[in-house]
Design a protein around this motif. Sequence first.
Motif, PDB file in Angstrom:
ATOM      1  N   SER A  29      32.866  39.301  39.705  1.00  0.00           N
ATOM      2  CA  SER A  29      33.056  40.790  39.164  1.00  0.00           C
ATOM      3  C   SER A  29      34.152  41.361  40.213  1.00  0.00           C
ATOM      4  CB  SER A  29      31.801  41.374  38.969  1.00  0.00           C
ATOM      5  OG  SER A  29      32.123  42.695  38.531  1.00  0.00           O
ATOM      6  N   TYR A  30      35.118  41.948  39.912  1.00  0.00           N
ATOM      7  CA  TYR A  30      36.113  42.410  40.805  1.00  0.00           C
ATOM      8  C   TYR A  30      36.956  43.646  40.190  1.00  0.00           C
ATOM      9  CZ  TYR A  30      38.738  39.105  38.367  1.00  0.00           C
ATOM     10  OH  TYR A  30      39.578  38.150  37.403  1.00  0.00           O
ATOM     11  N   ASP A  31      37.644  44.532  40.874  1.00  0.00           N
ATOM     12  CA  ASP A  31      38.449  45.583  40.461  1.00  0.00           C
ATOM     13  C   ASP A  31      39.841  45.146  39.935  1.00  0.00           C
ATOM     14  OD1 ASP A  31      36.216  47.178  40.636  1.00  0.00           O
ATOM     15  OD2 ASP A  31      36.878  47.798  42.762  1.00  0.00           O
ATOM     16  N   VAL A  32      40.533  45.608  38.895  1.00  0.00           N
ATOM     17  CA  VAL A  32      41.756  45.469  38.524  1.00  0.00           C
ATOM     18  C   VAL A  32      42.477  46.647  38.387  1.00  0.00           C
ATOM     19  CG1 VAL A  32      43.310  44.575  36.809  1.00  0.00           C
ATOM     20  CG2 VAL A  32      41.416  43.231  37.642  1.00  0.00           C
ATOM     21  N   TYR A  33      43.744  47.109  38.737  1.00  0.00           N
ATOM     22  CA  TYR A  33      44.175  48.240  38.663  1.00  0.00           C
ATOM     23  C   TYR A  33      45.183  48.051  37.405  1.00  0.00           C
ATOM     24  CZ  TYR A  33      42.842  50.356  42.559  1.00  0.00           C
ATOM     25  OH  TYR A  33      42.114  50.856  43.688  1.00  0.00           O
ATOM     26  N   LYS A  34      45.251  48.804  36.347  1.00  0.00           N
ATOM     27  CA  LYS A  34      45.932  48.487  35.050  1.00  0.00           C
ATOM     28  C   LYS A  34      46.828  49.680  34.606  1.00  0.00           C
ATOM     29  CE  LYS A  34      42.841  45.310  33.001  1.00  0.00           C
ATOM     30  NZ  LYS A  34      42.059  44.756  31.635  1.00  0.00           N
ATOM     31  N   CYS A  35      48.197  49.378  34.231  1.00  0.00           N
ATOM     32  CA  CYS A  35      48.928  50.480  33.934  1.00  0.00           C
ATOM     33  C   CYS A  35      49.109  50.463  32.459  1.00  0.00           C
ATOM     34  CB  CYS A  35      50.572  50.184  34.527  1.00  0.00           C
ATOM     35  SG  CYS A  35      51.460  51.703  34.026  1.00  0.00           S
ATOM     36  N   ASP A  36      48.524  51.808  31.953  1.00  0.00           N
ATOM     37  CA  ASP A  36      48.714  51.779  30.378  1.00  0.00           C
ATOM     38  C   ASP A  36      49.896  51.948  29.647  1.00  0.00           C
ATOM     39  OD1 ASP A  36      46.071  51.413  30.186  1.00  0.00           O
ATOM     40  OD2 ASP A  36      45.501  53.567  30.382  1.00  0.00           O
ATOM     41  N   GLU A  37      51.108  52.489  30.765  1.00  0.00           N
ATOM     42  CA  GLU A  37      52.233  52.524  30.239  1.00  0.00           C
ATOM     43  C   GLU A  37      53.011  51.401  30.187  1.00  0.00           C
ATOM     44  OE1 GLU A  37      55.600  55.069  29.177  1.00  0.00           O
ATOM     45  OE2 GLU A  37      53.552  55.747  29.571  1.00  0.00           O
ATOM     46  N   CYS A  38      53.095  50.349  31.225  1.00  0.00           N
ATOM     47  CA  CYS A  38      54.018  49.505  31.175  1.00  0.00           C
ATOM     48  C   CYS A  38      53.221  48.138  30.931  1.00  0.00           C
ATOM     49  CB  CYS A  38      54.846  49.119  32.278  1.00  0.00           C
ATOM     50  SG  CYS A  38      54.301  48.867  33.851  1.00  0.00           S
ATOM     51  N   GLY A  39      51.992  48.047  31.033  1.00  0.00           N
ATOM     52  CA  GLY A  39      51.013  46.853  30.886  1.00  0.00           C
ATOM     53  C   GLY A  39      50.839  46.130  32.074  1.00  0.00           C
ATOM     54  N   SER A  40      51.627  46.568  33.145  1.00  0.00           N
ATOM     55  CA  SER A  40      51.140  45.525  34.406  1.00  0.00           C
ATOM     56  C   SER A  40      49.632  45.719  34.925  1.00  0.00           C
ATOM     57  CB  SER A  40      52.183  46.213  35.742  1.00  0.00           C
ATOM     58  OG  SER A  40      53.451  46.208  35.321  1.00  0.00           O
ATOM     59  N   SER A  41      49.288  44.964  35.594  1.00  0.00           N
ATOM     60  CA  SER A  41      48.039  44.822  36.314  1.00  0.00           C
ATOM     61  C   SER A  41      47.916  44.071  37.595  1.00  0.00           C
ATOM     62  CB  SER A  41      46.911  44.154  35.466  1.00  0.00           C
ATOM     63  OG  SER A  41      46.935  42.734  35.153  1.00  0.00           O
ATOM     64  N   TYR A  42      47.091  44.646  38.433  1.00  0.00           N
ATOM     65  CA  TYR A  42      46.949  44.179  39.793  1.00  0.00           C
ATOM     66  C   TYR A  42      45.729  44.022  40.377  1.00  0.00           C
ATOM     67  CZ  TYR A  42      51.867  45.269  39.848  1.00  0.00           C
ATOM     68  OH  TYR A  42      53.242  45.325  39.339  1.00  0.00           O
ATOM     69  N   VAL A  43      45.159  42.784  40.698  1.00  0.00           N
ATOM     70  CA  VAL A  43      43.761  42.449  41.130  1.00  0.00           C
ATOM     71  C   VAL A  43      43.623  43.280  42.596  1.00  0.00           C
ATOM     72  CG1 VAL A  43      42.178  41.028  41.899  1.00  0.00           C
ATOM     73  CG2 VAL A  43      43.600  40.257  39.807  1.00  0.00           C
ATOM     74  N   ASP A  44      42.634  43.891  42.862  1.00  0.00           N
ATOM     75  CA  ASP A  44      42.383  44.370  44.042  1.00  0.00           C
ATOM     76  C   ASP A  44      41.885  43.388  44.939  1.00  0.00           C
ATOM     77  OD1 ASP A  44      41.886  46.848  45.767  1.00  0.00           O
ATOM     78  OD2 ASP A  44      39.697  46.003  45.579  1.00  0.00           O
ATOM     79  N   ALA A  45      42.551  42.954  45.912  1.00  0.00           N
ATOM     80  CA  ALA A  45      42.271  41.848  46.894  1.00  0.00           C
ATOM     81  C   ALA A  45      40.968  41.994  47.559  1.00  0.00           C
ATOM     82  CB  ALA A  45      43.188  41.546  47.696  1.00  0.00           C
ATOM     83  N   ARG A  46      40.519  43.163  48.045  1.00  0.00           N
ATOM     84  CA  ARG A  46      39.542  43.608  48.679  1.00  0.00           C
ATOM     85  C   ARG A  46      38.186  43.215  47.871  1.00  0.00           C
ATOM     86  NH1 ARG A  46      39.089  49.031  51.570  1.00  0.00           N
ATOM     87  NH2 ARG A  46      39.763  49.470  49.536  1.00  0.00           N
ATOM     88  N   SER A  47      38.216  43.703  46.714  1.00  0.00           N
ATOM     89  CA  SER A  47      37.104  43.675  45.687  1.00  0.00           C
ATOM     90  C   SER A  47      36.794  42.220  45.535  1.00  0.00           C
ATOM     91  CB  SER A  47      37.063  44.483  44.562  1.00  0.00           C
ATOM     92  OG  SER A  47      37.993  44.086  43.494  1.00  0.00           O
ATOM     93  N   LEU A  48      38.133  41.233  45.335  1.00  0.00           N
ATOM     94  CA  LEU A  48      37.996  39.893  45.003  1.00  0.00           C
ATOM     95  C   LEU A  48      37.309  39.155  46.139  1.00  0.00           C
ATOM     96  CD1 LEU A  48      38.405  37.749  42.807  1.00  0.00           C
ATOM     97  CD2 LEU A  48      40.741  37.369  43.814  1.00  0.00           C
ATOM     98  N   ASP A  49      37.661  39.579  47.401  1.00  0.00           N
ATOM     99  CA  ASP A  49      37.161  39.004  48.545  1.00  0.00           C
ATOM    100  C   ASP A  49      35.810  39.334  48.592  1.00  0.00           C
ATOM    101  OD1 ASP A  49      39.520  37.792  49.422  1.00  0.00           O
ATOM    102  OD2 ASP A  49      40.112  39.606  50.651  1.00  0.00           O
ATOM    103  N   GLU A  50      35.325  40.401  48.387  1.00  0.00           N
ATOM    104  CA  GLU A  50      33.810  40.659  48.465  1.00  0.00           C
ATOM    105  C   GLU A  50      32.990  40.251  47.340  1.00  0.00           C
ATOM    106  OE1 GLU A  50      33.955  45.265  48.099  1.00  0.00           O
ATOM    107  OE2 GLU A  50      34.640  45.443  50.205  1.00  0.00           O
ATOM    108  N   ALA A  51      33.669  39.851  46.294  1.00  0.00           N
ATOM    109  CA  ALA A  51      33.026  39.218  45.100  1.00  0.00           C
ATOM    110  C   ALA A  51      32.907  37.782  45.476  1.00  0.00           C
ATOM    111  CB  ALA A  51      33.811  39.218  44.000  1.00  0.00           C
ATOM    112  N   TRP A  52      33.677  37.032  46.111  1.00  0.00           N
ATOM    113  CA  TRP A  52      33.682  35.995  46.606  1.00  0.00           C
ATOM    114  C   TRP A  52      32.504  35.597  47.890  1.00  0.00           C
ATOM    115  CZ3 TRP A  52      34.177  31.548  44.075  1.00  0.00           C
ATOM    116  CH2 TRP A  52      35.078  31.320  43.036  1.00  0.00           C
TER     117      TRP A  52
END
Length: 160
Positions: A29-52
Amino acid sequence: MRCPECGREMRLSKEESIESFKGSRVRLSYDVYKCDECGSSYVDARSLDEAWKKIWDDYEMVHCIPSAEDLRKARENLNLTQEEMALLLGRTKSLVSRLEDGSRALSDKLLESYTNHIIPGGEDFISFVNSAAVQGRISPGDRDRIVGKTGIRKLNGSDS
């Protein structure tokens, strides 16, 4: 966070995925930033590291993996230096240091050496030292010096 593509404010959401870890399926379970305007999304690396890290910590607890502190204490209980432990393991002092400061995890082979011989100490450790000498990882002189430093007196039923 602003979208690097279009400059609009991104919304933060939680994502989950099922991944493979040490032969088991785990839920990340991790955080992702999503743009509703253009559809881009980016995984929050810190939250992914914490999940692992949480997955790894849970694995260590369930499988009784010794902590970095346990490894250091086991070596110190045997009155050995990191150099001597490295010699016995057939590894480098740098690796022993990284294991003991927690920046490196134990491989399966090292885990076996620590849990079966080094942490228990006593005759289990002496058999490990003897095996290292027989396999040529250490010299007979190193064997005698290391055994002498540990203060373990009994060796296969006789005094050393």
